[in-house]
Design a protein around this motif. Structure first.
Motif, PDB file in Angstrom:
ATOM      1  N   ARG A  69      13.200   3.886 -63.742  1.00 36.47           N
ATOM      2  CA  ARG A  69      12.326   2.784 -64.170  1.00 36.47           C
ATOM      3  C   ARG A  69      12.341   2.555 -65.684  1.00 36.47           C
ATOM      4  O   ARG A  69      11.691   1.634 -66.175  1.00 36.47           O
ATOM      5  CB  ARG A  69      10.887   3.042 -63.709  1.00 36.47           C
ATOM      6  N   SER A  70      13.078   3.375 -66.418  1.00 35.71           N
ATOM      7  CA  SER A  70      13.090   3.299 -67.875  1.00 35.71           C
ATOM      8  C   SER A  70      13.709   1.985 -68.368  1.00 35.71           C
ATOM      9  O   SER A  70      14.671   1.477 -67.794  1.00 35.71           O
ATOM     10  CB  SER A  70      13.879   4.481 -68.448  1.00 35.71           C
ATOM     11  N   THR A  71      13.140   1.453 -69.460  1.00 36.95           N
ATOM     12  CA  THR A  71      13.720   0.269 -70.099  1.00 36.95           C
ATOM     13  C   THR A  71      14.726   0.656 -71.182  1.00 36.95           C
ATOM     14  O   THR A  71      15.317  -0.228 -71.811  1.00 36.95           O
ATOM     15  CB  THR A  71      12.609  -0.605 -70.727  1.00 36.95           C
ATOM     16  N   ARG A  72      14.901   1.944 -71.408  1.00 39.96           N
ATOM     17  CA  ARG A  72      15.916   2.389 -72.385  1.00 39.96           C
ATOM     18  C   ARG A  72      17.269   1.811 -71.959  1.00 39.96           C
ATOM     19  O   ARG A  72      17.715   2.021 -70.818  1.00 39.96           O
ATOM     20  CB  ARG A  72      15.976   3.917 -72.401  1.00 39.96           C
ATOM     21  N   PRO A  73      17.960   1.083 -72.835  1.00 36.93           N
ATOM     22  CA  PRO A  73      19.233   0.462 -72.445  1.00 36.93           C
ATOM     23  C   PRO A  73      20.230   1.443 -71.811  1.00 36.93           C
ATOM     24  O   PRO A  73      20.920   1.090 -70.849  1.00 36.93           O
ATOM     25  CB  PRO A  73      19.756  -0.116 -73.758  1.00 36.93           C
ATOM     26  N   TYR A 125      26.324  -0.775 -72.915  1.00 38.24           N
ATOM     27  CA  TYR A 125      27.462  -0.999 -72.011  1.00 38.24           C
ATOM     28  C   TYR A 125      28.784  -0.775 -72.744  1.00 38.24           C
ATOM     29  O   TYR A 125      29.708  -0.134 -72.221  1.00 38.24           O
ATOM     30  CB  TYR A 125      27.410  -2.420 -71.444  1.00 38.24           C
ATOM     31  N   THR A 158      21.249  -3.574 -74.095  1.00 38.47           N
ATOM     32  CA  THR A 158      22.104  -3.194 -72.966  1.00 38.47           C
ATOM     33  C   THR A 158      23.563  -3.541 -73.270  1.00 38.47           C
ATOM     34  O   THR A 158      24.476  -2.860 -72.782  1.00 38.47           O
ATOM     35  CB  THR A 158      21.657  -3.893 -71.664  1.00 38.47           C
ATOM     36  N   ARG A 176      21.683   3.434 -64.379  1.00 44.45           N
ATOM     37  CA  ARG A 176      21.221   2.934 -63.068  1.00 44.45           C
ATOM     38  C   ARG A 176      22.246   1.980 -62.465  1.00 44.45           C
ATOM     39  O   ARG A 176      22.583   2.074 -61.283  1.00 44.45           O
ATOM     40  CB  ARG A 176      19.887   2.196 -63.212  1.00 44.45           C
ATOM     41  N   ASP A 177      22.720   1.039 -63.288  1.00 46.13           N
ATOM     42  CA  ASP A 177      23.687   0.060 -62.781  1.00 46.13           C
ATOM     43  C   ASP A 177      24.982   0.740 -62.349  1.00 46.13           C
ATOM     44  O   ASP A 177      25.579   0.367 -61.333  1.00 46.13           O
ATOM     45  CB  ASP A 177      23.997  -0.984 -63.864  1.00 46.13           C
ATOM     46  N   CYS A 224      19.585   4.016 -69.979  1.00 44.95           N
ATOM     47  CA  CYS A 224      19.165   4.288 -68.599  1.00 44.95           C
ATOM     48  C   CYS A 224      19.424   3.093 -67.698  1.00 44.95           C
ATOM     49  O   CYS A 224      19.744   3.251 -66.506  1.00 44.95           O
ATOM     50  CB  CYS A 224      17.695   4.689 -68.561  1.00 44.95           C
ATOM     51  N   VAL A 225      19.306   1.886 -68.246  1.00 47.32           N
ATOM     52  CA  VAL A 225      19.630   0.678 -67.473  1.00 47.32           C
ATOM     53  C   VAL A 225      21.104   0.725 -67.056  1.00 47.32           C
ATOM     54  O   VAL A 225      21.446   0.443 -65.897  1.00 47.32           O
ATOM     55  CB  VAL A 225      19.341  -0.595 -68.299  1.00 47.32           C
TER      56      VAL A 225
END
Length: 538
Positions: free
Chosen positions: A222-226, A278, A274, A232-233, A228-229
């Motif tokens: 659930r983190s908004t840290r880029p 990325y 992000t 997750r992806d 972690c996004v």
């Protein structure tokens, strides 16, 4: 070998945890860490008086995460921080005189390193700079002359749980600094990446480590840290496990420091968008692919050098091996040969390398007992790093094996315990849910292994880009109407040679294209006698 049902599996797993599990609120007070209050007061004083502060990390996952947490914390309080992670190839390990040449600070904080940095401590003294060491590695007999040393493994440190990684030590220290500053910083906001360090550094997943990893994995979802996004992806799962981090994320983060520069991994973890995260993750993935190729070549060469050796400790050395992969090569030799291994990369008259252990063999203690052959060394029970003169390799190898010969044979038995045998009908989603309830799995809470004994090989399919993996359909017991598919990585099974198979395996969830299935992963293939040696009661 015991035949299990779901209730017996549940009882065996419950027995692993003798005490009630801790909550975040139960984590012991960081003030119990020796020198931590003194160090927190010094850094707070530096902040209040506008002094220059620098942090020196390490190039593995633990060191990079430690540095990232420090960087994030100082961003939160709006104070400038110089962050340096040594380059493995040009700087060597940890805070050192050469690294200090790039730093102009009044206070230097080491994270995940420094416990052996006596030279650096002297340089800091000469420059009138206060060195604060935060580390978790085994302290040497003579400690650096630093302003403060925070390491739970110091004999006179009263922190009740010793088996924490460098990032945890740094995080606990920052909690004290927050207290000194009376800053509005949520220390829970760092637990997402903190859990990655605990898993990657193979800390025992018990006590506070279990608490932090469990909460950290939830936070990653659930983190908004880029960063972690992107994680997750990339994983694309409804639930991230410790094994996902250990086998998919940690190797990518490690590849930067192993092959190029750990700043790439640091930039990923600290990315503020992000897009940037990325971009860094793509670089890490490319480096990881190169690491796999380099590692595979070195492993093949190392196995040739080992030959038919019957020594207790494998020691191999070669010119041209990439210094950044020798630790992984050592791990592969341990897996393949069932013995502790030391792998050395020779460069001119110098050799640097890594050691990995198994069972109850304390590789650090063995190396320490033969320190006269070494220039430098450091580490802990299961892993260590060494550097020595080329001319001393043979003598070191011989001495290490003399020391190892004094250990009981039981110390060399790999921790590959098998819980028992599962009837085919027990393997279902209900069992998977039961096993998931005892996660996170890892060191000191291994994912349960079960035995398929003399199972009939019904069919074999090869898969992978190089068709080097096998998917084997097995009939677990004679007369079974159900069969199960088992995945075997990095090994091709020939059904002409294997009409039956005895193997250990784990059960986990596989999510692919929105389809959830039960995944049976083969851990090891045994002969009949060998399978009984590793049996246990959980």
């Amino acid at each position: 070998m015991r035949v299990l049902d779901k209730s017996s599996i549940k009882a065996l797993l419950r027995a692993r945890f003798a005490h009630e599990e801790k909550r975040l609120a139960d984590i012991p007070d960081p003030a119990l860490l020796k020198d931590a209050p003194k160090a927190a007061k010094r850094v707070a004083r530096a902040i209040f008086s506008g002094e220059r502060i620098a942090v020196v990390g390490d190039y593995d996952v633990d060191g990079v995460v430690s540095t990232a947490i420090m960087v994030d914390f100082f961003k939160c309080i709006g104070y400038p921080l110089q962050a340096v992670i040594p380059n493995r190839f040009s700087d060597g390990y940890g805070v050192s005189p050469s690294v200090l040449e790039r730093i102009d600070a009044d206070v230097v904080i080491s994270v995940d390193n420094g416990i052996t940095a006596r030279e650096a401590a002297e340089v800091c003294k000469e420059r009138g700079c206060d060195l604060i060491i935060t580390d978790h590695h085994t302290p040497p007999k003579v400690l650096p002359d630093a302003y403060a040393i925070i390491d739970p493994k110091q004999e006179d440190c009263s922190y009740p749980f010793k088996e924490i990684c460098g990032a945890e030590v740094a995080w606990l220290f920052l909690a004290l600094l927050k207290r000194e500053l009376q800053a509005d910083v949520d220390m829970r906001s760092f637990i997402d990446i903190l859990s990655i360090a605990i898993i990657a550094d193979i800390m025992p997943l018990v006590d506070i480590n279990r608490t932090l990893v469990r909460e950290g994995l939830r936070q990653i979802m659930r983190s908004t840290r880029p960063a972690c996004v992107i994680i997750r992806d990339f994983l694309n799962k409804s639930r991230i496990t410790s094994e996902d981090i250990a086998f998919q994320i940690a190797p990518r983060l490690n590849s930067a420091g192993r092959l190029e520069d750990a700043s790439i991994a640091l930039d990923f973890l600290c990315a503020e968008s992000t897009y940037k995260a990325y971009e860094m993750f793509e670089k890490l993935s490319s480096l990881n692919e190169f690491r796999k190729e380099t590692e595979a070549e070195a492993v093949a060469q190392a196995l040739e050098l080992v030959g038919e050796s019957d020594e207790d400790i494998i020691v191999v050395a070669k010119e041209g091996w990439h210094e950044g992969v020798v630790g992984i090569v050592a791990s592969r030799l341990v897996d393949r040969l069932g013995k502790p291994a030391v792998v050395l990369s020779i460069d001119g008259e110098e050799a640097k390398g890594s050691a990995r252990s198994l069972g109850e063999v304390d590789i650090f203690a063995l190396i320490d007992a033969n320190r006269e052959f070494l220039e430098k060394f450091g580490g802990h029970k299961m892993a260590a790093g060494v550097s020595l003169k080329r001319e001393n390799i043979s003598a070191f190898k011989e001495a290490l094996n003399v020391s190892a010969s004094k250990l009981p044979r039981s110390a060399f038995i790999p921790k590959d315990e098998i819980m028992g045998i599962l009837p085919a009908e027990v393997i279902d989603f209900e069992l998977l849910e039961l096993l998931e309830s005892f996660e996170p799995y890892g060191e000191a809470n291994i994912r349960p292994k079960f035995l398929a004994k003399d199972a009939k090989v019904v069919s074999v399919q090869r898969f992978g880009s190089d068709r080097s993996h096998s998917r084997v359909t097995l009939q677990l017991q004679p007369g079974d109407t159900r069969t199960h598919d088992f995945t075997i990585f990095r090994r091709v099974i020939d059904p002409k040679e294997h009409s039956h198979l005895t193997c250990s395996y784990t059960i986990s969830k596989n999510e692919y294209n929105n389809r959830v299935s039960i995944q049976l992963l083969v851990s090891k293939i045994y002969d009949e006698e060998e399978s009984d040696v590793h049996a246990c009661r959980g």
